[in-house]
Design a protein around this motif. Structure first.
Motif, mmCIF file in Angstrom:
data_model
loop_
_atom_site.group_PDB
_atom_site.id
_atom_site.type_symbol
_atom_site.label_atom_id
_atom_site.label_comp_id
_atom_site.label_asym_id
_atom_site.label_seq_id
_atom_site.Cartn_x
_atom_site.Cartn_y
_atom_site.Cartn_z
ATOM 1 N N ILE A 166 0.889 -1.107 -0.025
ATOM 2 C CA ILE A 166 0.092 0.109 -0.114
ATOM 3 C C ILE A 166 0.955 1.206 -0.009
ATOM 4 N N GLU A 167 0.635 2.291 -0.709
ATOM 5 C CA GLU A 167 1.241 3.420 -0.796
ATOM 6 C C GLU A 167 0.539 4.630 -0.407
ATOM 7 N N LYS A 168 1.077 5.411 0.513
ATOM 8 C CA LYS A 168 0.567 6.533 1.186
ATOM 9 C C LYS A 168 1.467 7.569 1.907
ATOM 10 N N TYR A 169 1.401 8.733 1.859
ATOM 11 C CA TYR A 169 2.378 9.612 2.423
ATOM 12 C C TYR A 169 3.624 9.331 2.058
ATOM 13 N N GLY A 170 4.050 8.822 0.794
ATOM 14 C CA GLY A 170 5.155 8.901 0.122
ATOM 15 C C GLY A 170 6.049 7.656 0.751
ATOM 16 N N ILE A 309 11.847 12.538 21.848
ATOM 17 C CA ILE A 309 10.469 12.624 21.260
ATOM 18 C C ILE A 309 9.691 12.990 22.539
ATOM 19 N N PRO A 310 9.074 14.250 22.759
ATOM 20 C CA PRO A 310 8.163 14.428 23.580
ATOM 21 C C PRO A 310 6.911 14.051 23.541
ATOM 22 N N ILE A 311 6.360 13.946 24.729
ATOM 23 C CA ILE A 311 4.783 13.591 24.773
ATOM 24 C C ILE A 311 4.035 14.967 24.418
ATOM 25 N N VAL A 312 3.421 14.694 23.259
ATOM 26 C CA VAL A 312 2.581 15.838 22.550
ATOM 27 C C VAL A 312 1.271 15.184 22.219
ATOM 28 N N GLN A 313 0.183 15.953 22.527
ATOM 29 C CA GLN A 313 -1.125 15.477 22.379
ATOM 30 C C GLN A 313 -1.128 15.028 20.892
ATOM 31 N N SER A 314 -0.618 15.969 19.995
ATOM 32 C CA SER A 314 -0.869 15.807 18.693
ATOM 33 C C SER A 314 -0.273 14.573 17.980
ATOM 34 N N ILE A 315 0.675 14.078 18.697
ATOM 35 C CA ILE A 315 1.272 12.814 18.220
ATOM 36 C C ILE A 315 0.403 11.716 18.123
ATOM 37 N N ARG A 316 -0.315 11.607 19.688
ATOM 38 C CA ARG A 316 -1.254 10.768 19.844
ATOM 39 C C ARG A 316 -2.516 10.832 18.926
ATOM 40 N N GLU A 317 -3.004 12.130 18.971
ATOM 41 C CA GLU A 317 -4.069 12.193 17.994
ATOM 42 C C GLU A 317 -3.954 11.950 16.546
ATOM 43 N N GLY A 318 -2.569 12.340 16.110
ATOM 44 C CA GLY A 318 -2.339 12.108 14.720
ATOM 45 C C GLY A 318 -2.335 10.380 14.390
ATOM 46 N N GLY A 319 -1.771 9.720 15.409
ATOM 47 C CA GLY A 319 -1.625 8.407 15.179
ATOM 48 C C GLY A 319 -3.112 7.718 15.159
ATOM 49 N N ASP A 320 -3.966 8.136 16.156
ATOM 50 C CA ASP A 320 -5.258 7.647 15.927
ATOM 51 C C ASP A 320 -6.110 7.852 14.859
ATOM 52 N N ALA A 321 -5.765 9.207 14.173
ATOM 53 C CA ALA A 321 -6.547 9.490 13.041
ATOM 54 C C ALA A 321 -6.174 9.346 11.754
ATOM 55 N N GLY A 322 -4.867 8.438 11.858
ATOM 56 C CA GLY A 322 -4.274 8.081 10.597
ATOM 57 C C GLY A 322 -3.409 9.085 9.733
ATOM 58 N N THR A 323 -3.231 10.028 10.621
ATOM 59 C CA THR A 323 -2.492 11.322 10.097
ATOM 60 C C THR A 323 -1.078 11.657 10.896
ATOM 61 N N PRO A 324 -0.045 10.715 10.568
ATOM 62 C CA PRO A 324 0.922 10.910 11.712
ATOM 63 C C PRO A 324 1.593 12.194 11.898
ATOM 64 N N ALA A 325 1.992 12.577 12.996
ATOM 65 C CA ALA A 325 2.839 14.142 13.239
ATOM 66 C C ALA A 325 3.770 14.319 12.490
ATOM 67 N N ALA A 326 4.687 13.505 11.668
ATOM 68 C CA ALA A 326 5.789 13.772 10.904
ATOM 69 C C ALA A 326 5.246 14.549 9.699
ATOM 70 N N LEU A 327 3.783 14.301 9.543
ATOM 71 C CA LEU A 327 3.674 15.258 8.367
ATOM 72 C C LEU A 327 3.530 16.593 8.466
ATOM 73 N N ASN A 328 3.459 17.243 9.550
ATOM 74 C CA ASN A 328 3.345 18.643 9.725
ATOM 75 C C ASN A 328 4.766 19.241 10.218
ATOM 76 N N ASP A 329 4.449 20.437 10.177
ATOM 77 C CA ASP A 329 5.879 21.274 10.429
ATOM 78 C C ASP A 329 5.977 21.762 11.834
ATOM 79 N N GLY A 330 5.172 21.407 12.987
ATOM 80 C CA GLY A 330 5.182 21.835 13.969
ATOM 81 C C GLY A 330 6.372 21.343 14.765
ATOM 82 N N PRO A 331 6.579 21.845 16.185
ATOM 83 C CA PRO A 331 7.476 21.079 17.094
ATOM 84 C C PRO A 331 7.428 19.387 16.899
ATOM 85 N N ASP A 332 6.151 18.803 16.886
ATOM 86 C CA ASP A 332 6.481 17.407 16.995
ATOM 87 C C ASP A 332 6.911 16.827 15.698
ATOM 88 N N GLY A 333 6.346 17.596 14.405
ATOM 89 C CA GLY A 333 6.861 16.988 13.056
ATOM 90 C C GLY A 333 8.439 17.245 12.899
#
Length: 349
Positions: A166-170, A309-333
């Motif tokens: 399966i190919e997604k997110y490169g 890697i810090p505990i950031v709420q967005s990392i957990r939310e991104g994993g649950d939603a199928g949009t991993p944190a590494a996709l964004n340009d914030g501190p978590d990404g």
């Protein structure tokens, strides 16, 4: 006494995940024999089916539901073998991984430290940095990659007896989770799990990759030993959290890869959940699980600390939603992009 009709009725519940039909209507069941307290099922395949081990386990589970007192044996036969180049060599050769630059295991001594989160986000970070990346979810008992990448429900195609990832997110993704029903428990003994793992790596059309990450199950058991002996690993990353109980298990992972019978390079340690940072107070750090435990362990064993890697709420939310944190340009990404850059440096890219 159990009857053949009861067994066939049970086998009608076994679906081939890639073909969305039961194995009876597909003509895979060649025969059912019952003698005393033993049921023998014969499955026939035209060429190699990458899901053979899955179907064998599913048949045994189906029989156990209707005849728990019976021993079950599942035999396989080749009804027709197409002439292909691979049949002259090993059953599972190295052809499909020969164009992969680095094969890197992402390992942890225990569960719950965020190993899969690190593996998925690292894969995406490397892709964002311009590299060709694949990830094989080798946690056959608890595959989480489909959920974390928003690819649940997708079923890989096959071509020339090979599975297409399966190919997604490169990134090219492969997981046993694509072939199991949601919530289905894969009750496999060690050898069957090891064979399934090898198929998920060696029978996949990866193409040309710079990196293939392998998300290992936690621990140091059969699957890990099988992997390091049968797959040409380039090296490993160890994921831990700062608290002592996680670090003691991570030490076992380090010692496994350094064992004289294995001797695989450890590229470094990743300290996950290093601190908690609230979104409304981005400069604050709260060391919930202890401070710098991963750094101290890395120093003790003479290995690099690749990232914290810090505990950031967005990392957990991104994993649950199928949009991993590494996709964004914030501190978590950025944390995962920095991790990717350090791995590139360790691998000489």
């Amino acid at each position: 006494m159990i009857t053949q009709e009861q067994i066939l009725l049970a086998l009608r519940e076994v679906e081939h995940p890639a073909k969305d039909r039961d194995i009876l209507s597909l003509g895979i069941v060649e025969g059912v024999d019952i003698t005393d307290d033993k049921v023998t099922i014969t499955l026939g395949f035209q060429g190699r089916d990458p899901l053979t081990d899955y179907l064998i386990a599913a048949c045994k589970s189906a029989v156990k539901r209707v005849a728990p007192q019976c021993e079950t044996e599942v035999r396989t036969i080749l009804k027709e073998r197409k002439p292909t180049k691979k049949q002259t060599g090993l059953e599972l050769g190295m052809d499909e991984i020969e164009h992969i630059g680095k094969i890197v295991a992402v390992s942890s001594g225990k569960g719950g430290v965020g190993k899969s989160t690190v593996a998925v986000n690292l894969a995406i970070a490397l892709a964002r940095l311009g590299y060709k990346v694949g990830l094989a979810d080798a946690d056959v008992y608890g595959p989480s990659v489909p959920k974390m990448t928003g690819t649940e429900g997708m079923i890989p195609d096959s071509e020339d007896e090979l599975i297409l990832p399966i190919e997604k997110y490169g990134v090219k993704w492969m997981s046993i989770g694509y072939f199991a029903q949601p919530g289905q428990a894969l009750i496999w003994r060690g050898p069957m799990a090891c064979n399934a793992l090898k198929q998920l790596i060696l029978q996949v059309r990866w193409g040309e990759l710079d990196f293939l990450l392998i998300d290992l199950p936690p621990g140091t058991g059969d699957i890990h030993i099988s992997l390091v002996h049968d797959i040409p690993l380039s090296g490993a990353i160890i994921v831990t959290t700062p608290q002592d109980v996680a670090l003691s298990d991570a030490e076992k992972g380090v010692n496994m890869f350094r064992n004289e019978n294995i001797r695989k390079p450890i590229y470094g340690l990743v300290e996950n959940m290093a601190w908690f940072t609230p979104a409304e107070l981005p400069e604050n750090r709260y060391y919930i699980f202890g401070k710098d435990g991963g750094k101290k362990m890395a120093d003790q064993y003479g290995i690099d600390l690749l990232g914290q890697i810090p505990i950031v709420q967005s990392i957990r939310e991104g994993g649950d939603a199928g949009t991993p944190a590494a996709l964004n340009d914030g501190p978590d990404g950025k944390a995962f992009l920095d991790l990717g850059k350090k791995l590139l440096d360790k691998c000489g890219y």
